[in-house]
Design an enzyme around this catalytic site. Structure first.
Site, PDB file in Angstrom:
ATOM      1  N   GLU A  43       1.097  -1.401   0.053  1.00  0.00           N
ATOM      2  CA  GLU A  43       0.114  -0.293  -0.072  1.00  0.00           C
ATOM      3  C   GLU A  43       0.871   1.089  -0.628  1.00  0.00           C
ATOM      4  O   GLU A  43       1.843   0.664   0.384  1.00  0.00           O
ATOM      5  CB  GLU A  43      -0.839  -0.283   1.300  1.00  0.00           C
ATOM      6  CG  GLU A  43      -2.367   1.171   1.338  1.00  0.00           C
ATOM      7  CD  GLU A  43      -2.701   0.813   2.453  1.00  0.00           C
ATOM      8  OE1 GLU A  43      -3.720   1.729   2.682  1.00  0.00           O
ATOM      9  OE2 GLU A  43      -2.242   0.474   3.499  1.00  0.00           O
ATOM     10  N   LYS A 113      -9.932   0.229  -1.911  1.00  0.00           N
ATOM     11  CA  LYS A 113     -10.224  -0.273  -0.341  1.00  0.00           C
ATOM     12  C   LYS A 113     -11.748   0.107   0.001  1.00  0.00           C
ATOM     13  O   LYS A 113     -12.029   1.540  -0.088  1.00  0.00           O
ATOM     14  CB  LYS A 113      -9.364   0.603   0.504  1.00  0.00           C
ATOM     15  CG  LYS A 113      -8.947   0.091   1.551  1.00  0.00           C
ATOM     16  CD  LYS A 113      -7.808   1.430   2.210  1.00  0.00           C
ATOM     17  CE  LYS A 113      -7.781   0.862   3.394  1.00  0.00           C
ATOM     18  NZ  LYS A 113      -6.121   1.385   4.812  1.00  0.00           N
ATOM     19  N   CYS A 156      -4.682  -3.492   3.415  1.00  0.00           N
ATOM     20  CA  CYS A 156      -4.311  -3.484   4.821  1.00  0.00           C
ATOM     21  C   CYS A 156      -5.576  -3.212   5.409  1.00  0.00           C
ATOM     22  O   CYS A 156      -5.203  -4.067   6.317  1.00  0.00           O
ATOM     23  CB  CYS A 156      -4.084  -1.611   4.768  1.00  0.00           C
ATOM     24  SG  CYS A 156      -3.013  -1.435   5.930  1.00  0.00           S
TER      25      CYS A 156
END
Length: 269
Positions: A43, A113, A156
């Site tokens: 990321e 995300k 993440c």
């Protein structure tokens, strides 16, 4: 699906787009020289800096990052995951975007995300990702590859939400991508445990490229890019310096573990 080598890249990205892409290219070259066919970047691989700078440069970061991924994939003849970079959205915000590219430079899968890191970390740092990032509203995709297996995307903070990975496993995922810029404070206690848990409970390989070290100001990340097998065994750990974690993705191991622990077949709900 065949056996192949995968690499999880570990970087110390900073508020310098061109420098970061140069570092990424050097580490990708190192991975390919060791035989990697699938390479995964963390990321924020192309830019990790103050939020205001990220928004100001979002157009350039998005354009250069996507071009970089496609060019690199063709040059090295690899499948590559760009684990998260900003793509402009509405209301002066961006999508934190993971992009999977094939050897011909063609896009295979894209994920925005969904879970945003809005947390007051006990070390005194406050993170408000939603102030500049628009949450993705769709479940992450999987990509079915005859040679690499079925690949599932995430980014993440998603790792703390196991239902997302259950969705990926129900779609047939063999490999879970978990690219991250995990904070140093939370990483020391939670990072490896969470990666192993997602691999074990879904009997999948997990590839978790990472950021490490000090990026700017007080922003420190944990490092320890990992590749974990379906039993939860850590196959490779990049430590706390920029580098790579590289390991074999073996379909025979996947079949054996799923036979020994057929939990995916025992789901009730």
């Amino acid at each position: 699906m065949k056996s192949y080598l995968a690499a999880a890249i570990q970087m110390t990205s900073r508020p310098d787009l061109d420098r970061n892409l140069t570092e990424a290219e050097e580490l990708i070259d190192l991975a390919v020289r060791q035989g990697a066919e699938l390479v995964c970047l963390p990321e924020n691989f192309s830019f990790l800096g103050p939020e205001v700078e990220k928004i100001q440069q979002a157009d350039a970061i998005a354009l250069k990052s996507e071009k970089f991924l496609k060019t690199i994939a063709q040059r090295f003849q690899i499948v590559i995951l760009g684990g998260g970079f900003p793509i402009p959205a509405a209301d002066n915000k961006v999508y934190n975007t993971a992009l999977l590219i094939d050897r011909n430079g063609q896009e295979l899968a894209r994920y925005y995300k969904a879970h945003l890191f809005d947390v007051n970390v006990p070390d005194g740092n406050t993170y408000q990702e939603s102030s500049t990032v628009m949450a993705g509203m769709e479940l992450p995709p999987v990509y079915h590859s005859d040679t690499l297996g079925t690949l599932g995307l995430s980014v993440c903070y998603d790792v703390r939400f196991p239902e997302l990975y259950r969705h990926l496993s129900k779609q047939g995922a063999d490999v879970l991508f978990i690219p991250a810029a995990f904070t140093a404070y939370t990483g020391k206690d939670h990072w490896q445990t969470l990666i192993q848990a997602r691999a074990i409970e879904n009997t999948c390989y997990a590839i978790a490229p990472a950021q490490t070290g000090n990026h700017y100001g007080t922003r420190h990340t944990h490092g320890h890019a990992l590749i974990v097998d379906p039993w939860g065994t850590v196959l490779a750990d990049a430590g706390n310096k920029p580098g790579i974690a590289i390991a074999e993705i073996d379909p025979r191991r996947l079949t054996r573990v799923r036979s020994q622990m057929p939990s995916l077949n025992h789901r009730v709900f």
